[in-house]
Structure formats: C-alpha cells, structure tokens
Write a protein that holds these residues in place. Structure first.
Motif, PDB file in Angstrom:
ATOM      1  N   GLN A 117       0.834  -1.198   0.000  1.00 28.51           N
ATOM      2  CA  GLN A 117       0.000   0.000   0.000  1.00 28.51           C
ATOM      3  C   GLN A 117       0.873   1.254   0.000  1.00 28.51           C
ATOM      4  O   GLN A 117       0.954   1.997   0.971  1.00 28.51           O
ATOM      5  CB  GLN A 117      -0.942  -0.032   1.197  1.00 28.51           C
ATOM      6  CG  GLN A 117      -1.878  -1.229   1.173  1.00 28.51           C
ATOM      7  CD  GLN A 117      -2.780  -1.302   2.387  1.00 28.51           C
ATOM      8  OE1 GLN A 117      -2.780  -0.429   3.246  1.00 28.51           O
ATOM      9  NE2 GLN A 117      -3.566  -2.365   2.470  1.00 28.51           N
ATOM     10  N   THR A 143      -5.112  -8.305   3.042  1.00 29.50           N
ATOM     11  CA  THR A 143      -3.997  -8.505   2.114  1.00 29.50           C
ATOM     12  C   THR A 143      -4.163  -9.747   1.238  1.00 29.50           C
ATOM     13  O   THR A 143      -3.459  -9.883   0.237  1.00 29.50           O
ATOM     14  CB  THR A 143      -2.667  -8.641   2.881  1.00 29.50           C
ATOM     15  OG1 THR A 143      -2.745  -9.789   3.746  1.00 29.50           O
ATOM     16  CG2 THR A 143      -2.403  -7.400   3.721  1.00 29.50           C
ATOM     17  N   PRO A 157       1.537  -6.230   8.085  1.00 27.59           N
ATOM     18  CA  PRO A 157       1.904  -5.021   8.828  1.00 27.59           C
ATOM     19  C   PRO A 157       0.969  -4.768  10.019  1.00 27.59           C
ATOM     20  O   PRO A 157      -0.248  -4.932   9.909  1.00 27.59           O
ATOM     21  CB  PRO A 157       1.778  -3.920   7.772  1.00 27.59           C
ATOM     22  CG  PRO A 157       2.026  -4.616   6.473  1.00 27.59           C
ATOM     23  CD  PRO A 157       1.387  -5.966   6.638  1.00 27.59           C
ATOM     24  N   GLN A 158       1.548  -4.361  11.133  1.00 29.46           N
ATOM     25  CA  GLN A 158       0.768  -4.041  12.330  1.00 29.46           C
ATOM     26  C   GLN A 158      -0.232  -2.927  12.041  1.00 29.46           C
ATOM     27  O   GLN A 158      -1.334  -2.893  12.609  1.00 29.46           O
ATOM     28  CB  GLN A 158       1.714  -3.620  13.455  1.00 29.46           C
ATOM     29  CG  GLN A 158       1.027  -3.264  14.760  1.00 29.46           C
ATOM     30  CD  GLN A 158       0.330  -4.441  15.408  1.00 29.46           C
ATOM     31  OE1 GLN A 158       0.893  -5.525  15.493  1.00 29.46           O
ATOM     32  NE2 GLN A 158      -0.902  -4.240  15.872  1.00 29.46           N
ATOM     33  N   ARG A 159       0.123  -2.041  11.140  1.00 38.37           N
ATOM     34  CA  ARG A 159      -0.754  -0.932  10.762  1.00 38.37           C
ATOM     35  C   ARG A 159      -2.121  -1.411  10.293  1.00 38.37           C
ATOM     36  O   ARG A 159      -3.152  -0.796  10.584  1.00 38.37           O
ATOM     37  CB  ARG A 159      -0.051  -0.121   9.658  1.00 38.37           C
ATOM     38  CG  ARG A 159      -0.931   0.802   8.847  1.00 38.37           C
ATOM     39  CD  ARG A 159      -0.109   1.531   7.795  1.00 38.37           C
ATOM     40  NE  ARG A 159       0.703   0.619   6.989  1.00 38.37           N
ATOM     41  CZ  ARG A 159       0.236  -0.030   5.929  1.00 38.37           C
ATOM     42  NH1 ARG A 159      -1.032   0.088   5.570  1.00 38.37           N
ATOM     43  NH2 ARG A 159       1.048  -0.824   5.227  1.00 38.37           N
ATOM     44  N   LEU A 160      -2.141  -2.534   9.573  1.00 41.48           N
ATOM     45  CA  LEU A 160      -3.408  -3.041   9.056  1.00 41.48           C
ATOM     46  C   LEU A 160      -4.289  -3.566  10.186  1.00 41.48           C
ATOM     47  O   LEU A 160      -5.508  -3.368  10.192  1.00 41.48           O
ATOM     48  CB  LEU A 160      -3.149  -4.136   8.028  1.00 41.48           C
ATOM     49  CG  LEU A 160      -2.359  -3.712   6.790  1.00 41.48           C
ATOM     50  CD1 LEU A 160      -2.148  -4.903   5.863  1.00 41.48           C
ATOM     51  CD2 LEU A 160      -3.075  -2.583   6.050  1.00 41.48           C
ATOM     52  N   ASP A 166      -4.134  -2.567  13.297  1.00 40.93           N
ATOM     53  CA  ASP A 166      -4.571  -1.375  14.025  1.00 40.93           C
ATOM     54  C   ASP A 166      -5.746  -0.710  13.325  1.00 40.93           C
ATOM     55  O   ASP A 166      -6.586  -0.070  13.977  1.00 40.93           O
ATOM     56  CB  ASP A 166      -3.417  -0.379  14.161  1.00 40.93           C
ATOM     57  CG  ASP A 166      -2.293  -0.896  15.040  1.00 40.93           C
ATOM     58  OD1 ASP A 166      -2.533  -1.857  15.808  1.00 40.93           O
ATOM     59  OD2 ASP A 166      -1.171  -0.356  14.943  1.00 40.93           O
ATOM     60  N   GLY A 167      -5.822  -0.880  11.999  1.00 45.09           N
ATOM     61  CA  GLY A 167      -6.910  -0.290  11.216  1.00 45.09           C
ATOM     62  C   GLY A 167      -8.154  -1.155  11.134  1.00 45.09           C
ATOM     63  O   GLY A 167      -9.113  -0.764  10.464  1.00 45.09           O
ATOM     64  N   ASP A 175      -8.123  -4.821  10.522  1.00 44.31           N
ATOM     65  CA  ASP A 175      -7.980  -6.134   9.900  1.00 44.31           C
ATOM     66  C   ASP A 175      -8.054  -7.211  10.987  1.00 44.31           C
ATOM     67  O   ASP A 175      -7.286  -7.178  11.949  1.00 44.31           O
ATOM     68  CB  ASP A 175      -6.635  -6.213   9.172  1.00 44.31           C
ATOM     69  CG  ASP A 175      -6.520  -7.429   8.260  1.00 44.31           C
ATOM     70  OD1 ASP A 175      -6.786  -8.547   8.744  1.00 44.31           O
ATOM     71  OD2 ASP A 175      -6.157  -7.257   7.084  1.00 44.31           O
ATOM     72  N   GLU A 208       8.549  -1.473   7.779  1.00 41.87           N
ATOM     73  CA  GLU A 208       7.600  -1.066   8.803  1.00 41.87           C
ATOM     74  C   GLU A 208       7.354  -2.190   9.814  1.00 41.87           C
ATOM     75  O   GLU A 208       7.746  -3.344   9.602  1.00 41.87           O
ATOM     76  CB  GLU A 208       6.273  -0.622   8.157  1.00 41.87           C
ATOM     77  CG  GLU A 208       5.476  -1.713   7.501  1.00 41.87           C
ATOM     78  CD  GLU A 208       4.136  -1.189   6.988  1.00 41.87           C
ATOM     79  OE1 GLU A 208       3.430  -0.506   7.746  1.00 41.87           O
ATOM     80  OE2 GLU A 208       3.813  -1.472   5.816  1.00 41.87           O
ATOM     81  N   GLN A 209       6.707  -1.848  10.908  1.00 42.49           N
ATOM     82  CA  GLN A 209       6.423  -2.813  11.958  1.00 42.49           C
ATOM     83  C   GLN A 209       5.419  -3.847  11.491  1.00 42.49           C
ATOM     84  O   GLN A 209       4.354  -3.515  10.989  1.00 42.49           O
ATOM     85  CB  GLN A 209       5.868  -2.087  13.192  1.00 42.49           C
ATOM     86  CG  GLN A 209       5.582  -2.974  14.377  1.00 42.49           C
ATOM     87  CD  GLN A 209       6.847  -3.472  15.063  1.00 42.49           C
ATOM     88  OE1 GLN A 209       7.869  -2.809  15.021  1.00 42.49           O
ATOM     89  NE2 GLN A 209       6.772  -4.618  15.696  1.00 42.49           N
ATOM     90  N   TRP A 210       5.746  -5.128  11.672  1.00 41.46           N
ATOM     91  CA  TRP A 210       4.826  -6.215  11.352  1.00 41.46           C
ATOM     92  C   TRP A 210       4.381  -6.886  12.650  1.00 41.46           C
ATOM     93  O   TRP A 210       4.876  -6.570  13.727  1.00 41.46           O
ATOM     94  CB  TRP A 210       5.512  -7.218  10.419  1.00 41.46           C
ATOM     95  CG  TRP A 210       5.450  -6.805   8.967  1.00 41.46           C
ATOM     96  CD1 TRP A 210       5.674  -5.557   8.467  1.00 41.46           C
ATOM     97  CD2 TRP A 210       5.154  -7.635   7.845  1.00 41.46           C
ATOM     98  NE1 TRP A 210       5.541  -5.555   7.091  1.00 41.46           N
ATOM     99  CE2 TRP A 210       5.222  -6.827   6.684  1.00 41.46           C
ATOM    100  CE3 TRP A 210       4.855  -8.982   7.696  1.00 41.46           C
ATOM    101  CZ2 TRP A 210       4.982  -7.320   5.406  1.00 41.46           C
ATOM    102  CZ3 TRP A 210       4.622  -9.480   6.410  1.00 41.46           C
ATOM    103  CH2 TRP A 210       4.678  -8.657   5.286  1.00 41.46           C
TER     104      TRP A 210
END
Length: 341
Positions: A57, A152, A214-217, A219-220, A222, A257-259
């Motif tokens: 992304q 993903t 990714p941890q970001r996903l 957190d969003g 997922d 990035e953080q996973w």
C-alpha cells in the motif's frame, strides 16, 4: 472492509437465478507461484504479486520505479534459488498440492465441478471461472485457501471477483471469506501433529507460525491477528496443550515497517540461545506447503535455530491433500452450498 473476526460469513456478487443444485461449481483459490524456479519466472510472478495495492500500500508513483528498478532485479534471482531448493518433479509445491487438494475435494462432492486457480500467476481466477462455466455451472462458490481473513489476501480475491463479475455478470459468485476455527480443519491439524509426534517424537515446544502482515493493518481493523490466535487456541485445545507448551509467531516480514509480533525467526533465535533441544513448528495458516514453509521454516529457520545454540527444529508439514483436510473442506463447501438458496 474486514469481516468480523468471530463469525464465518460469505460475500456474494451477481444476481442469483433459480437454478438446480447440479449447476453449482467450486473454485479453489490459492495465492500463486512462479511457473519455474528461474529468475525470469519469479520476476513475472513477483511483479504481479507486488503490484497489488492490497499487498503493498504505497503510492504507485513511488512504488513502481522502486519495484521494477531495484526490488525485482535484486530479489528475483535470490528467490529463484530458494524455489529451486524445494521444487518438486511436478512443479512448485504450492501448485502441486493445490491441484491435488482441489481434486480430492471434488471426489467428495459428486456432481459438483471443481477447478483451482491462483490469485497471482496461472491458472488465473478468470480462467478457472470460464472453465466451470464451460462445464455447465450456473453459479460458483469460491473457496480461497486462506483460513484466516485478511485484507492482504482474502480481500484481494474479492477484488478480483468483483472485477470479473462486472465484466461477466452472468455467473453469480459467492465467496467463503474465512474458516479460521472450522472444527473439521482444526481436528485435521491436530491429527497431523499427533501423527508427527508418534512417528518422530515430540519437541519441548510447539511453535505455531503464521504469515505476518503489517501491524498498521491490524490497528486499522484487519481481523487477521485475532483469527490467527483463535486458530492457535483451538489447535492447542484440541491437542490438550497447557500454558507454556505452545506459542504463536509471525513470519515472512517484508519491508521496514512494523509487522505482527513476535517474529518467528527472532523467537527461534531466542529459543536456541536457551539451549532448547527441540522445537516443533507447524504453520496452521498455510493449507498447502510452499516456499514459506519448506524453505523459510524447514531450512532457513532450522539453520538459524541451530546456529543460535538450539538442537533440532522439526517441521510438521501442511495438511496439503491429506484425506482429513479434503474431508473437512468438502464438508465446509457442502454447508456453504446448503446456505446458498
């Protein structure tokens, strides 16, 4: 958007006509694989895979030059060498086992045409759907071989189906979006672990390694991490494992990035440093063996564990086309067909 983590639901496209049950077909979808263990074939595959905005992304204007100018030229030869270490006489392990599993499911669903496809590479999803339509199917259930839902992976299959349905809306589609705690699949996993222990002995820990995101996903919103832990908890319960006898980790990190944590390789390094004599590793998120299990876990991470001071890493193979796996997925598909009225 992500599906709720606690329920098994299906996504549908197209209008549902009144059809006899004999017109329904099944398309089994896996991630994909190169056609050969060569740099050229791997480059073609990775170019398609890493061009999917669900997978990476990053704005196209930034990602495209990096992907084609740096990542693919450097990564393709290295990944090709890894594939060569696990390639089977009949082809890529993931392709071989996916085809065999689809055939085994079909044997358990008399009168239901079954085909398999790959989200990236060949055979493509559109080709699989055309093949089923040509065999007389008036509607198709799609089973992505992703037990745990993620934006993903599962959502990318839904994207492809939506594009295809828009171009060819005459074929109604329904997709199974997750089966993370399906009782039949969990039982098959537990039986495979017990069989491995009976044949090879039992390690001091059972490590359950899932593919990372990714941890970001997460957190969003997922639900993938939640579903991975639900699968692991169900498997541990089926095996009667107590606290401290099993752990969950995440592998195959890509990018900076953080996973999801803890990482499989870092965990194995720490376990090796404690002098652990043997660890057993199973990958419950991978229905079919592939590069990430046969090379990354069974070869690369086994060597890392030993180098850190550990003893033996015993890899427990994926369910692949085992009869119990085919039984469980055929039962799941039959329930989905019954619910599609």
């Amino acid at each position: 958007m992500p599906m709720p983590a606690a329920t098994a639901r299906s996504a549908e496209t197209g209008a549902e006509p009144s059809l006899p049950a004999s017109t329904q077909g099944l398309l089994v979808v896996n991630l994909g694989t190169p056609q050969a263990p060569t740099a050229a074939a791997v480059r073609r595959y990775l170019a398609e895979f890493l061009s999917d905005p669900r997978v990476v992304q990053v704005p196209r204007l930034l990602w495209w030059p990096l992907l084609h100018g740096v990542i693919l030229p450097l990564r393709a030869p290295r990944v090709a060498r890894k594939y060569a270490q696990v390639w089977l006489d009949d082809g890529s392990p993931l392709a071989v086992y996916t085809a065999r599993l689809a055939a085994a499911i079909g044997e358990r669903l008399p009168g239901v045409p079954v085909a398999h496809a790959m989200r990236y590479g060949e055979p493509g999803i559109d080709a699989g759907l055309r093949a089923l339509r040509d065999r007389g199917c008036g509607r198709v259930l799609v089973l992505p071989l992703y037990p745990q839902y993620s934006t993903t992976t599962t959502a990318s299959v839904a994207d492809a189906l939506a594009r295809i349905a828009k171009d060819a809306a005459e074929l109604p589609l329904r997709m199974v979006d997750q089966y993370s705690t399906d009782a039949g699949v969990v039982a098959a996993l537990a039986d495979s672990v017990r069989a491995h222990w009976q044949a090879h002995g039992r390690g001091e820990r059972l490590l359950m390694s899932f593919h990372g995101i990714p941890q970001r996903l997460v957190d969003g919103g997922d639900p993938y991490s939640t579903q991975c832990h639900a699968t692991a908890t169900a498997l541990a319960a089926a095996l009667g494992l107590g606290h401290g006898e099993w752990l969950v980790t995440f592998q195959s990190r890509f990018g900076r990035e953080q996973w999801l944590q803890p990482a499989t390789d870092a965990t194995l390094r720490l376990l090796g440093e404690t002098g652990l004599g043997r660890v057993d590793v199973v990958c419950p998120g991978f229905p079919a063996d592939c590069l990430e299990t046969l090379e990354e876990i069974a070869l690369q991470n086994a060597a890392l564990f030993r180098a850190a001071g550990g003893g033996t890493l015993a890899y427990i193979p994926c369910l692949n086309d085992a009869p119990a796996h085919a039984d469980a997925l055929a039962a799941l598909v039959a329930r989905e067909f019954d619910a599609w009225r």
